[in-house]
Design a protein around this motif. Structure first.
Motif, mmCIF file in Angstrom:
data_model
loop_
_atom_site.group_PDB
_atom_site.id
_atom_site.type_symbol
_atom_site.label_atom_id
_atom_site.label_comp_id
_atom_site.label_asym_id
_atom_site.label_seq_id
_atom_site.Cartn_x
_atom_site.Cartn_y
_atom_site.Cartn_z
ATOM 1 N N THR A 219 56.096 -0.394 7.997
ATOM 2 C CA THR A 219 56.751 -1.198 6.961
ATOM 3 C C THR A 219 57.302 -2.480 7.581
ATOM 4 O OG1 THR A 219 57.370 0.792 5.722
ATOM 5 C CG2 THR A 219 58.496 -1.250 5.136
ATOM 6 N N TYR A 256 53.803 -5.639 1.117
ATOM 7 C CA TYR A 256 54.689 -4.504 0.840
ATOM 8 C C TYR A 256 54.085 -3.571 -0.208
ATOM 9 C CZ TYR A 256 58.469 -6.505 3.617
ATOM 10 O OH TYR A 256 59.230 -6.990 4.650
ATOM 11 N N ASN A 260 53.484 0.204 0.771
ATOM 12 C CA ASN A 260 54.189 1.240 0.022
ATOM 13 C C ASN A 260 53.224 2.286 -0.526
ATOM 14 O OD1 ASN A 260 56.575 -0.097 0.497
ATOM 15 N ND2 ASN A 260 56.704 -1.039 -1.528
ATOM 16 N N GLU A 271 58.774 8.208 -2.631
ATOM 17 C CA GLU A 271 58.579 6.887 -3.228
ATOM 18 C C GLU A 271 59.872 6.080 -3.252
ATOM 19 O OE1 GLU A 271 56.959 4.810 -7.377
ATOM 20 O OE2 GLU A 271 56.850 6.984 -7.104
ATOM 21 N N GLN A 274 60.737 4.857 0.235
ATOM 22 C CA GLN A 274 59.862 3.809 0.741
ATOM 23 C C GLN A 274 60.108 2.472 0.050
ATOM 24 O OE1 GLN A 274 58.049 3.512 3.323
ATOM 25 N NE2 GLN A 274 57.286 1.469 2.790
ATOM 26 N N LEU A 275 60.334 2.499 -1.249
ATOM 27 C CA LEU A 275 60.607 1.256 -1.967
ATOM 28 C C LEU A 275 61.904 0.617 -1.463
ATOM 29 C CD1 LEU A 275 59.626 2.239 -5.632
ATOM 30 C CD2 LEU A 275 58.321 0.844 -4.013
ATOM 31 N N SER A 278 61.184 -0.893 2.080
ATOM 32 C CA SER A 278 60.502 -2.192 2.050
ATOM 33 C C SER A 278 61.399 -3.288 1.482
ATOM 34 C CB SER A 278 59.203 -2.093 1.248
ATOM 35 O OG SER A 278 59.451 -1.719 -0.093
#
Length: 395
Positions: A219, A256, A260, A271, A274-275, A278
């Motif tokens: 990332t 990104y 992602n 999820e 990870q969001l 980033s």
């Protein structure tokens, strides 16, 4: 408590040192550079400046530093320390492991082995494994290896903080001063730690460490490398200027998006996590308070084009996850055309590209076949860079 920091660069004498001092841990440095060791011992103090928050800066006093090649001193310091942190660069883990192995042999001879832990602070995939392998190879008898395994944990952390040079070099009074991002958090893999877990502020020993290091590299490192390689082609010096540039910021957002999806689908990363990961990464690289040069981020481009590194690794993962990583491929194309006369690795890359060609580089360095999808996407990226006017042919 006492701790050793191997590597007195920006992360070692800045970020890691600050965290340890805030927990009242006494620190001693070991570094491979004689000039660094000499300067630290002559100055005996320096300041860790916090970018954009000078009021949070810390003055480090009574500094002690030794050459990492002084095995006897390293063993003596290890005898007195419970923790060793490495901040030497991931590619140096084999050499550092050999050095630690030699020091551990001296501990054995002195009967001074005790429970201790080594924590890697490297932007590298599996640095703890590389380090431990080298240590055990140096301890070439089974009895020594067994004693090491029973008494020494080798764990790893994720470095999320950035260390930089001075925003205004003309105002530097002490060349040992260092500048760090205002981000005081170091996650460490708890499962590899032996003995009692320290109750420290800002350093979190976490369960289920899992793929956190790879998540960070794929990332943060992938996105900032993309910014740096794009920025260099556009003639931009600073990372934040490049990340905020109207030609580059939309590409960063697409990077990104691809990362992602790849990590969520390819590695099973949560999820929401990870969001957020980033989002924080972009905020970091677009922050004008963090003054960093694109050439520092982009240096050693041949290594960064490796098969599991920050460009090719997530590109292949994205393809396996059903994503068409066209923007990561575009960043990879930019890396292939990276130039910096002061970077020997970059000069070698230019030479390879001109004499051997793109197919050769992708096959020998990135381990990509000529007809596979990743190669096709990268070549499409090269054509797009030409259309944008960012590169000209094979110049």
């Amino acid at each position: 408590m006492k701790a050793i920091i191997l590597g007195a660069g920006r992360i070692g004498r800045g970020f890691v040192c600050e965290l340890l001092l805030s927990n009242h841990v006494e620190v001693v440095f070991f570094d491979a550079s004689d000039d660094m060791v000499k300067a630290l011992n002559e100055k005996k103090e320096y300041t860790i400046h916090v970018l954009g928050n000078e009021e949070l800066s810390t003055k480090v006093e009574n500094v002690k530093a030794y050459s990492i090649h002084d095995i006897e001193q390293l063993a003596t310091s290890w005898e007195e320390s419970d923790m060793i942190f490495t901040a030497c660069g991931g590619k140096n883990m084999p050499a550092v492991g050999e050095t630690l192995g030699k020091a551990f042999r001296l501990l054995l001879e002195k009967g001074a082995v005790h429970t201790s832990n080594i924590i890697t602070c490297e932007n590298w995939i599996d640095p703890a494994t590389d380090l431990k392998t080298a240590i055990l190879e140096t301890l070439n008898d089974e009895e020594s290896k067994d004693v090491f395994e029973k008494n020494t944990g080798v764990s790893e952390s994720v470095i999320l903080c950035t260390g930089t040079g001075a925003p205004d070099p003309s105002k530097v009074v002490n060349e040992m001063d260092t500048w760090v991002q205002n981000l005081w958090y170091l996650p460490v893999d708890k499962s590899r730690i032996l003995g009692d877990i320290p109750q420290w502020n800002h350093i979190q020993f976490i369960d289920n460490f899992g793929n956190l290091l790879k998540q960070k590299i794929y990332t943060n490192n992938t996105s900032v490398a993309s910014v740096a390689f794009f920025g260099r082609l556009r003639g931009i010096r600073r990372v934040a200027d490049a990340a905020n540039h109207p030609d580059i910021e939309p590409l960063l957002d697409k990077v990104y998006e691809e990362i992602n999806t790849a990590l969520i689908n390819g590695m099973g990363i949560d999820e929401k996590s990870q969001l957020e990961f980033s989002k924080n990464a972009k905020a970091k690289y677009t922050d004008y308070n963090i003054v960093d040069d694109v050439t520092r981020i982009a240096r050693d481009p041949i290594r960064k084009l490796g098969p599991e590194d920050r460009l090719i690794g997530p590109l292949k993962m994205a393809l396996k996850a059903g994503v068409q990583p066209k923007t990561i491929a575009l960043a990879t194309a930019a890396a292939l055309y990276y130039q910096d006369p002061e970077d020997a690795d970059a000069n070698k890359l230019v030479e390879l590209r001109k004499e051997k060609g793109i197919d050769y580089i992708l096959a020998t360095i990135s381990k990509l076949e000529k007809d596979e999808e990743a190669t096709k996407l990268i070549k499409e990226g090269i054509e797009e860079l030409k259309q944008r006017g960012w590169i000209e042919g094979d110049a």
